[in-house]
Scaffold this motif. Structure first.
Motif, mmCIF file in Angstrom:
data_model
loop_
_atom_site.group_PDB
_atom_site.id
_atom_site.type_symbol
_atom_site.label_atom_id
_atom_site.label_comp_id
_atom_site.label_asym_id
_atom_site.label_seq_id
_atom_site.Cartn_x
_atom_site.Cartn_y
_atom_site.Cartn_z
ATOM 1 N N ALA A 180 9.939 13.091 1.590
ATOM 2 C CA ALA A 180 9.273 11.933 2.196
ATOM 3 C C ALA A 180 9.952 11.623 3.524
ATOM 4 O O ALA A 180 11.173 11.481 3.572
ATOM 5 C CB ALA A 180 9.353 10.727 1.270
ATOM 6 N N VAL A 181 9.165 11.526 4.599
ATOM 7 C CA VAL A 181 9.745 11.296 5.919
ATOM 8 C C VAL A 181 9.128 10.073 6.585
ATOM 9 O O VAL A 181 7.986 9.716 6.329
ATOM 10 C CB VAL A 181 9.557 12.511 6.861
ATOM 11 N N THR A 183 11.387 1.877 1.713
ATOM 12 C CA THR A 183 10.872 2.364 0.425
ATOM 13 C C THR A 183 10.693 3.876 0.480
ATOM 14 O O THR A 183 11.030 4.592 -0.477
ATOM 15 C CB THR A 183 9.537 1.653 0.087
ATOM 16 N N THR A 184 10.210 4.370 1.607
ATOM 17 C CA THR A 184 10.044 5.825 1.757
ATOM 18 C C THR A 184 11.407 6.529 1.643
ATOM 19 O O THR A 184 11.555 7.529 0.939
ATOM 20 C CB THR A 184 9.378 6.140 3.124
ATOM 21 N N ARG A 185 12.409 5.976 2.315
ATOM 22 C CA ARG A 185 13.765 6.564 2.221
ATOM 23 C C ARG A 185 14.293 6.500 0.803
ATOM 24 O O ARG A 185 14.920 7.440 0.305
ATOM 25 C CB ARG A 185 14.727 5.792 3.130
ATOM 26 N N ASN A 186 14.028 5.374 0.158
ATOM 27 C CA ASN A 186 14.500 5.179 -1.205
ATOM 28 C C ASN A 186 13.892 6.209 -2.165
ATOM 29 O O ASN A 186 14.581 6.759 -3.045
ATOM 30 C CB ASN A 186 14.127 3.750 -1.616
ATOM 31 N N TYR A 187 12.620 6.507 -1.986
ATOM 32 C CA TYR A 187 11.964 7.494 -2.851
ATOM 33 C C TYR A 187 12.467 8.907 -2.534
ATOM 34 O O TYR A 187 12.529 9.772 -3.401
ATOM 35 C CB TYR A 187 10.435 7.403 -2.729
ATOM 36 N N GLY A 194 0.828 -1.208 0.000
ATOM 37 C CA GLY A 194 0.000 0.000 0.000
ATOM 38 C C GLY A 194 0.861 1.255 0.000
ATOM 39 O O GLY A 194 0.583 2.222 -0.721
ATOM 40 N N THR A 195 1.925 1.231 0.798
ATOM 41 C CA THR A 195 2.833 2.387 0.841
ATOM 42 C C THR A 195 3.524 2.563 -0.512
ATOM 43 O O THR A 195 3.669 3.687 -1.013
ATOM 44 C CB THR A 195 3.881 2.193 1.957
ATOM 45 N N ALA A 224 8.110 -0.589 4.203
ATOM 46 C CA ALA A 224 7.556 0.741 3.912
ATOM 47 C C ALA A 224 8.556 1.835 4.300
ATOM 48 O O ALA A 224 8.694 2.847 3.604
ATOM 49 C CB ALA A 224 6.239 0.930 4.666
ATOM 50 N N HIS A 225 9.257 1.620 5.413
ATOM 51 C CA HIS A 225 10.255 2.591 5.879
ATOM 52 C C HIS A 225 11.359 2.765 4.839
ATOM 53 O O HIS A 225 11.684 3.876 4.438
ATOM 54 C CB HIS A 225 10.856 2.107 7.203
#
Ligand code: NDP
Length: 345
Positions: A175-176, A163-167, A108-109, A160-161
């Motif tokens: 993105a945090v 992936t957020t950093r990767n983006y 979902g993230t 999700a963590h």
């Protein structure tokens, strides 16, 4: 007027965050799941008919597993800030439904980040990370502590963590990750241990229940008050540079200590009422989660003020009040012979 999109708006945090952002003057859009019955109980008090010219809270049906819907919604709303709070957030449940949990929390993230990337909407993104990602890692936990997740929910959150950093690093998104330790309130879901305890305390005090069945009482958690945590989430999106932050009180207390505080507040002796049920044990437990909120304090000026005892008292008081004003929906509403549940018929 700034616009925010909140996934998970019907949940504990989503409802407090919507309330906070409305108070700050935002136009708030919330993603809700279509269900056969209303699931908006926590935000009904905030809602105004969308036809009202003053309305600033708008709800949209959608699901985190439907990336196309997320993409089109994002394009049509064009929010300034996106808060990803949706999730199958129950750790014990994630052992029974690991794939479902991963679909919502991890995939979902990814769907939402992809929607932001491809829609090219210029927005800031908050990911609701969890202290459960630290798992077996040695406390106190900081933003630099290792992740050693011990449940399907925690492994999905770790995906999700990262992936957020990767983006953030790969595509330059603001993105945090918030890495939030346990935060509770009267709006906490009724199957989570704190709320289960405070609801039971209210019912035992009212003479409507004798016992409360719980699992392991020894795990230590860092318990905070949810309205303070949504303020931290908002602050993370107001910085010059995106970064990751731990949100915690910095104090660890056991489940048993929470039980004791809740029962004591109602004038009850907990040992007379609490019983053990092995069904609540997890295949792998996390013994201690304790956060170090120094970075959030220093960089965001974010601090908690409500400790575990006060939190337990707030929740018990709210559950006592809710019990006193309880409705009796659907009891004896069927007008057919033989259907009555009333003992006097
Ligand atoms: P809740 O369980 O109260 O709320 C979860 C929200 O996610 C609900 O609005 C729920 O909708 C929604 N949701 C679930 N599945 C889907 C789906 N497939 N599509 C769209 N929406 C969905 O959680 P909290 O408010 O307590 O927590 C918010 C977030 O913060 C969660 O991601 C949680 O994991 C995380 N977190 C929470 C902590 C805490 O202590 N509270 C600690 C650390 C992290 P519905 O109402 O229809 O069920």
């Amino acid at each position: 007027m700034r616009k925010a999109l909140i996934t998970g708006v019907t949940g504990q945090d989503g409802s407090y965050l919507a309330q906070l952002l409305l108070a700050k003057g935002y136009e708030v859009h919330g993603l809700i799941r279509r269900a056969s019955s209303f699931n908006t109980g926590r935000i009904d008090h905030l809602y105004q008919d969308a036809r009202d010219p003053d309305a600033r809270l708008f709800l949209h049906h959608g699901d985190m597993t439907d990336g196309v819907r997320l993409l089109t919604l994002l394009g049509s709303i064009a929010p300034d800030e996106v808060y990803n709070l949706a999730g199958q957030s129950h750790v014990r449940e994630s052992f029974d439904q690991p794939r479902f949990t991963a679909e919502i929390v991890a995939m979902g993230t990814l769907h939402l980040l992809e929607a932001i990337r491809h829609s090219k909407v210029d927005c800031r993104f908050y990911q609701a990370g969890s202290s459960d990602m630290f798992g077996d890692s040695t406390p106190p936990h900081t933003e630099r502590s290792l992740f050693a997740p011990r449940s399907p929910e925690a492994t999905a959150k770790a995906y999700a963590h990262w992936t957020t950093r990767n983006y953030r690093e790969g595509y330059g998104l603001y993105a945090v990750n918030g890495i939030a330790f346990n935060h509770e309130s009267p709006r906490r879901g009724e199957t989570f241990v704190t709320r289960k305890i405070t609801q039971a305390v209210a019912r035992i005090q009212a003479g409507r229940q004798d016992h409360l069945y719980l699992g392991d009482l020894t795990p230590v958690r860092d318990w905070g008050y949810a309205p303070e945590y949504v303020e931290g989430m908002w602050r993370m999106l107001q910085q010059d540079q995106p970064d990751d932050y731990v949100l915690a009180t910095g104090t660890g207390r056991s489940v048993e200590e929470f039980v004791e505080a809740a029962f004591e507040h109602a004038g009850l002796e907990w040992r007379r009422h609490v019983r053990f049920d092995e069904r609540y044990l997890r295949p792998t437990e996390v013994e201690e989660l304790l956060g170090d909120p120094s970075k959030a304090a220093e960089k965001l000026g974010w601090r908690t003020s409500v400790g575990m005892e006060q939190l337990a008292q707030i929740m018990v008081d709210a559950d006592v009040d809710a019990l006193e004003h309880e409705g009796r929906h659907w009891v004896d509403d069927v007008r057919l012979p033989g259907w009555s549940t009333s003992a006097t018929d």
